[in-house]
Write a protein that holds these residues in place. Structure first.
Motif, PDB file in Angstrom:
ATOM      1  N   ASN A  92       7.919  13.159  -4.214  1.00 28.21           N
ATOM      2  CA  ASN A  92       6.493  13.196  -4.094  1.00 28.21           C
ATOM      3  C   ASN A  92       5.707  13.407  -5.666  1.00 28.21           C
ATOM      4  OD1 ASN A  92       6.741  12.281  -1.976  1.00 28.21           O
ATOM      5  ND2 ASN A  92       7.572  14.365  -0.555  1.00 28.21           N
ATOM      6  N   LYS A  93       6.893  14.460  -6.261  1.00 27.00           N
ATOM      7  CA  LYS A  93       6.139  14.780  -7.552  1.00 27.00           C
ATOM      8  C   LYS A  93       6.719  14.106  -9.001  1.00 27.00           C
ATOM      9  CE  LYS A  93       6.528  19.792  -6.226  1.00 27.00           C
ATOM     10  NZ  LYS A  93       6.120  20.938  -7.262  1.00 27.00           N
ATOM     11  N   ILE A  94       7.996  13.203  -9.006  1.00 29.36           N
ATOM     12  CA  ILE A  94       7.459  12.631 -10.097  1.00 29.36           C
ATOM     13  C   ILE A  94       6.966  11.059 -10.265  1.00 29.36           C
ATOM     14  CG2 ILE A  94       9.623  14.149 -10.608  1.00 29.36           C
ATOM     15  CD1 ILE A  94      11.766  11.845  -9.378  1.00 29.36           C
ATOM     16  N   SER A  95       6.815  10.517  -8.961  1.00 26.03           N
ATOM     17  CA  SER A  95       6.554   9.147  -8.327  1.00 26.03           C
ATOM     18  C   SER A  95       5.892   9.021  -7.401  1.00 26.03           C
ATOM     19  CB  SER A  95       7.904   8.862  -7.880  1.00 26.03           C
ATOM     20  OG  SER A  95       8.141   7.505  -7.350  1.00 26.03           O
ATOM     21  N   GLU A  96       5.080   8.045  -7.710  1.00 26.04           N
ATOM     22  CA  GLU A  96       3.666   7.805  -6.899  1.00 26.04           C
ATOM     23  C   GLU A  96       3.528   6.869  -7.007  1.00 26.04           C
ATOM     24  OE1 GLU A  96       0.521   9.287 -10.775  1.00 26.04           O
ATOM     25  OE2 GLU A  96       1.280   9.900  -9.041  1.00 26.04           O
ATOM     26  N   LYS A  97       5.199   5.984  -7.463  1.00 22.64           N
ATOM     27  CA  LYS A  97       3.795   4.097  -7.118  1.00 22.64           C
ATOM     28  C   LYS A  97       5.614   3.615  -6.832  1.00 22.64           C
ATOM     29  CE  LYS A  97       2.764   3.664 -11.427  1.00 22.64           C
ATOM     30  NZ  LYS A  97       3.023   5.040 -11.724  1.00 22.64           N
ATOM     31  N   ALA A  98       5.073   2.576  -5.626  1.00 19.18           N
ATOM     32  CA  ALA A  98       7.109   2.043  -5.717  1.00 19.18           C
ATOM     33  C   ALA A  98       6.663   0.187  -5.415  1.00 19.18           C
ATOM     34  CB  ALA A  98       7.222   2.623  -3.981  1.00 19.18           C
ATOM     35  N   LEU A  99       7.521  -0.120  -5.346  1.00 13.52           N
ATOM     36  CA  LEU A  99       7.677  -1.469  -5.249  1.00 13.52           C
ATOM     37  C   LEU A  99       7.825  -1.638  -3.780  1.00 13.52           C
ATOM     38  CD1 LEU A  99      10.960  -2.568  -7.686  1.00 13.52           C
ATOM     39  CD2 LEU A  99       9.034  -2.611  -8.020  1.00 13.52           C
ATOM     40  N   ARG A 100       7.023  -3.048  -3.810  1.00 23.75           N
ATOM     41  CA  ARG A 100       6.892  -3.194  -1.927  1.00 23.75           C
ATOM     42  C   ARG A 100       7.730  -4.010  -1.209  1.00 23.75           C
ATOM     43  NH1 ARG A 100       3.879  -7.773  -4.079  1.00 23.75           N
ATOM     44  NH2 ARG A 100       5.079  -9.332  -4.352  1.00 23.75           N
ATOM     45  N   TYR A 101       8.401  -2.743   0.135  1.00 25.71           N
ATOM     46  CA  TYR A 101       9.349  -3.092   0.752  1.00 25.71           C
ATOM     47  C   TYR A 101       9.068  -4.100   1.741  1.00 25.71           C
ATOM     48  CZ  TYR A 101      12.425  -2.095   4.564  1.00 25.71           C
ATOM     49  OH  TYR A 101      13.526  -1.803   5.626  1.00 25.71           O
ATOM     50  N   ASP A 102       7.632  -4.897   2.058  1.00 25.00           N
ATOM     51  CA  ASP A 102       7.007  -6.182   2.903  1.00 25.00           C
ATOM     52  C   ASP A 102       6.018  -6.805   2.769  1.00 25.00           C
ATOM     53  OD1 ASP A 102       5.645  -4.253   4.540  1.00 25.00           O
ATOM     54  OD2 ASP A 102       6.268  -4.764   6.435  1.00 25.00           O
ATOM     55  N   LEU A 103       5.504  -7.237   2.708  1.00 29.31           N
ATOM     56  CA  LEU A 103       4.116  -8.040   2.780  1.00 29.31           C
ATOM     57  C   LEU A 103       2.919  -7.204   3.828  1.00 29.31           C
ATOM     58  CD1 LEU A 103       4.625 -11.846   1.882  1.00 29.31           C
ATOM     59  CD2 LEU A 103       4.581  -9.798   0.193  1.00 29.31           C
ATOM     60  N   THR A 104       3.564  -6.764   4.982  1.00 33.43           N
ATOM     61  CA  THR A 104       3.203  -6.535   6.293  1.00 33.43           C
ATOM     62  C   THR A 104       1.857  -5.266   5.470  1.00 33.43           C
ATOM     63  OG1 THR A 104       3.732  -8.011   7.456  1.00 33.43           O
ATOM     64  CG2 THR A 104       2.544  -6.400   8.304  1.00 33.43           C
ATOM     65  N   VAL A 105       2.810  -4.609   5.392  1.00 32.82           N
ATOM     66  CA  VAL A 105       1.794  -3.533   4.804  1.00 32.82           C
ATOM     67  C   VAL A 105       0.709  -3.323   3.943  1.00 32.82           C
ATOM     68  CG1 VAL A 105       1.967  -0.733   4.297  1.00 32.82           C
ATOM     69  CG2 VAL A 105       3.440  -1.669   5.993  1.00 32.82           C
ATOM     70  N   PRO A 106       0.968  -4.176   2.395  1.00 32.02           N
ATOM     71  CA  PRO A 106       0.689  -4.520   1.851  1.00 32.02           C
ATOM     72  C   PRO A 106      -0.446  -5.058   1.923  1.00 32.02           C
ATOM     73  CG  PRO A 106       2.653  -4.351   0.829  1.00 32.02           C
ATOM     74  CD  PRO A 106       2.648  -4.069   2.506  1.00 32.02           C
ATOM     75  N   PHE A 107      -0.550  -6.100   3.698  1.00 31.78           N
ATOM     76  CA  PHE A 107      -1.738  -7.308   3.667  1.00 31.78           C
ATOM     77  C   PHE A 107      -2.627  -5.912   4.731  1.00 31.78           C
ATOM     78  CE2 PHE A 107      -3.486  -9.405   7.672  1.00 31.78           C
ATOM     79  CZ  PHE A 107      -3.724 -10.419   6.720  1.00 31.78           C
ATOM     80  N   ALA A 108      -2.512  -4.813   5.165  1.00 33.91           N
ATOM     81  CA  ALA A 108      -2.924  -4.070   5.812  1.00 33.91           C
ATOM     82  C   ALA A 108      -4.488  -3.626   5.058  1.00 33.91           C
ATOM     83  CB  ALA A 108      -1.982  -3.052   6.818  1.00 33.91           C
ATOM     84  N   ARG A 109      -3.516  -3.061   4.207  1.00 31.18           N
ATOM     85  CA  ARG A 109      -4.202  -2.776   3.019  1.00 31.18           C
ATOM     86  C   ARG A 109      -4.890  -3.356   2.100  1.00 31.18           C
ATOM     87  NH1 ARG A 109      -2.544  -3.209  -2.518  1.00 31.18           N
ATOM     88  NH2 ARG A 109      -4.889  -4.216  -2.186  1.00 31.18           N
ATOM     89  N   TYR A 110      -4.863  -3.933   2.415  1.00 29.38           N
ATOM     90  CA  TYR A 110      -5.694  -5.436   1.594  1.00 29.38           C
ATOM     91  C   TYR A 110      -7.325  -5.182   2.179  1.00 29.38           C
ATOM     92  CZ  TYR A 110      -7.082 -10.448   0.147  1.00 29.38           C
ATOM     93  OH  TYR A 110      -8.344 -10.892  -0.111  1.00 29.38           O
ATOM     94  N   VAL A 111      -6.722  -5.379   4.092  1.00 28.40           N
ATOM     95  CA  VAL A 111      -7.569  -5.647   4.446  1.00 28.40           C
ATOM     96  C   VAL A 111      -8.196  -5.016   4.619  1.00 28.40           C
ATOM     97  CG1 VAL A 111      -8.150  -5.973   6.955  1.00 28.40           C
ATOM     98  CG2 VAL A 111      -5.985  -7.627   6.227  1.00 28.40           C
ATOM     99  N   VAL A 112      -8.471  -3.493   4.453  1.00 30.08           N
ATOM    100  CA  VAL A 112      -9.209  -2.309   4.465  1.00 30.08           C
ATOM    101  C   VAL A 112      -9.761  -2.758   3.540  1.00 30.08           C
ATOM    102  CG1 VAL A 112      -8.857  -0.223   4.579  1.00 30.08           C
ATOM    103  CG2 VAL A 112      -7.680  -1.497   6.087  1.00 30.08           C
TER     104      VAL A 112
END
Length: 457
Positions: A92-112
RNA sequence: GUGGGGGUAGCUCAGUCGGUUAGAGCAUCAGAUUGUGGUUCUGAGGGUCGUGGGUUCGAGCCCCAUUCUCCACCCCA
């Protein structure tokens, strides 16, 4: 300096033949998606780590590829208490970004994030790679493409039906025999409820899922080892052994679950979906499979999984309904449902069953041989313009190499026709057109040549 | 995270009991053929045998370590 030419584990290069075949798959999927009124979006390869964590279960969190912070990434880490620093804490201290694991969660984020621009119900499709830090094996990659279709902002079961139609049509067009497995998380919740083990739904379904593989006894052992009480396991027996037609399974379940409101709701949904499917001329058979669990935490209603009939590779398509995925990002009461096609596995299945047609593998239709004569080169160039104007892909070999070499090039690229303009042809004002399959060659005019190639399509 | 197989030419793989200079097929290049390919024939290039250590007069082969990779479990598209 020579460096090892290897790529990371679980990733692949795609050469031209593979890309043509992959694009063939993507094109079919994309066309069907659009035909049902879905609109394309894309989201970034990376998301904030907090967007992804906690959405896929414990196992999922472990498999997310984290991205190291830029700059002095260790500056936030307190090295004094090294002993108490665990890898999860330090992550949590050395990483704050990650490669997407699927398309559904990023989509939910996009919708909001874009809720004010979106008209609901929102139908979107998205074809992009995802990354999982899994251990690679057959049919499992660390980088692979998902083709997602989702409807968000509608509770109607008509959406589930539409997804089933899409699945049916995609695999129909690909010429693949598949089976669609259907279940409902509400039924699973109902089961867990009546045996008083609500917190253990996932463990229970994962165990039940293995019934066909390992048998009743081993399933019961696993259930007990997960801390489920012997009484509960006893109550589960009729459910594990449930069999018969869809209608029989449903009516049996109704009596088992009659004290569970949520369980009955799930059955009602399944019944309605099954009833609807009788009106849509489905080619694919549907099975109600109670052992279908799906590991992703966010599913709340219908769940789908598609398996190829004649090829063992795990599921090639899967999805379900999620009632509150956007809630985590601050938008309540928006339910969505969607499925994801695994393009890479579909590729493996088609290849394994020898279902790729040769005609998707050539691109250039005619190649002009190069003799190195300046005047002839110019003539070829203007011919190429005319031919390409008709939508025919054509090329001129760029070097005046030996004929053998130029013909080898054409053969390797599976170019079906070669045009030869040498001194003789130039004098006579004709083109020698050679069919590379039959070996026949005839003098033609440019007009005739274009005709032949056009009629061939 | 747990278990099993493998690593030899660009690719796929042989390699005997541990014994001289490590092989084949495919691919590449050249020639037979200076305007005719894919099917023929001839030739050539290409190797730190994954890496490090050990045993031995001698190791591609045996032993140990390490790394990568494939497969299975878990989980998943």
């Amino acid at each position: 300096m020579a460096v090892n030419t290897t790529i990371p584990k679980g990733t692949r290069d795609f050469s031209p033949i593979e890309m043509l075949r992959r694009n063939y798959i993507f094109d079919i999927i994309r066309k069907v998606f659009q035909k049902y009124g879905f609109m394309p979006i894309e989201t970034p390869a990376m998301e904030n780590l907090t967007t992804l964590l906690g959405k896929y279960g414990e196992e999922g969190d472990r498999l997310i590829f984290k991205i190291l912070n830029s700059g002095d990434f260790m500056s936030n880490v307190n090295c004094d208490d090294k002993e108490s620093v665990t890898s999860t804490k330090i992550t949590n201290k050395i990483s704050e970004k990650a490669l997407r694991y699927d398309l559904t969660v990023p989509f939910a984020r996009y919708v909001v994030q874009h809720q004010n621009e979106i008209t609901f119900p929102f139908k979107r499709y998205q074809i992009q790679p995802v990354w999982r830090a899994d251990r690679p094996q057959k049919g499992r990659y660390r980088e692979f493409y998902q083709c997602d279709v989702d409807v968000i902002g509608s509770n109607s079961l008509l959406n589930e039906i539409e997804l089933i139609q899409i699945i049916d049509e995609v695999f129909q067009n690909l010429g693949l025999a598949v089976i669609i497995k259907l279940n409902n998380r509400k039924i699973l919740s109902g089961i867990a409820e009546i045996i008083n083990e609500s917190s253990k739904i996932i463990d229970i379904t994962v165990a039940i899922d293995k019934f066909e593989k390992i048998g009743l006894e081993k399933v019961n052992e696993e259930l007990l080892s997960k801390g489920i009480s012997p009484e509960a396991v006893k109550k589960l027996q009729p459910i594990i052994l449930l069999s018969g037609s869809i209608e029989e399974k449903i009516s049996n379940l109704k009596s088992v679950l009659n004290s569970s409101e949520i369980g009955l709701k799930g059955i009602e949904e399944i019944e309605k979906i099954i009833d609807y499917t009788k009106k849509i001329e489905l080619q694919t058979c549907i099975d109600f499979d109670l052992t279908l669990a799906r590991g992703l935490n966010y599913y709340t209603g219908a769940i789908f999984e598609v398996k190829a009939k004649d090829h063992e590779i795990g599921s090639i398509c899967g999805g379900g309904r999620y009632d509150d995925l956007t809630g985590i990002f601050g938008l309540k009461n928006v339910s969505g449902v969607g499925v994801s096609f695994g393009a890479d596995r579909i590729y493996d299945v088609l290849l394994g069953l020898n279902k790729f047609n040769d005609n998707i593998e050539n691109s250039t239709e005619i190649m002009f041989v190069n003799f190195g004569d300046l005047e002839i080169e110019k003539l070829c160039l203007s011919h190429l313009v005319s031919i390409r104007k008709q939508g025919i892909s054509a090329e001129l070999y760029p070097e005046s190499h030996k004929m053998k070499k130029q013909f080898d090039y054409a053969n390797n690229k599976k170019i079906p026709f070669v045009a030869i303009i040498g001194e003789n042809e130039k004098q006579k004002g004709v083109i020698m057109l050679k069919n590379m399959t039959t070996g026949e060659q005839n003098e033609t005019s440019l007009k005739e040549l274009i005709n032949i190639l056009t009629n061939r399509k």
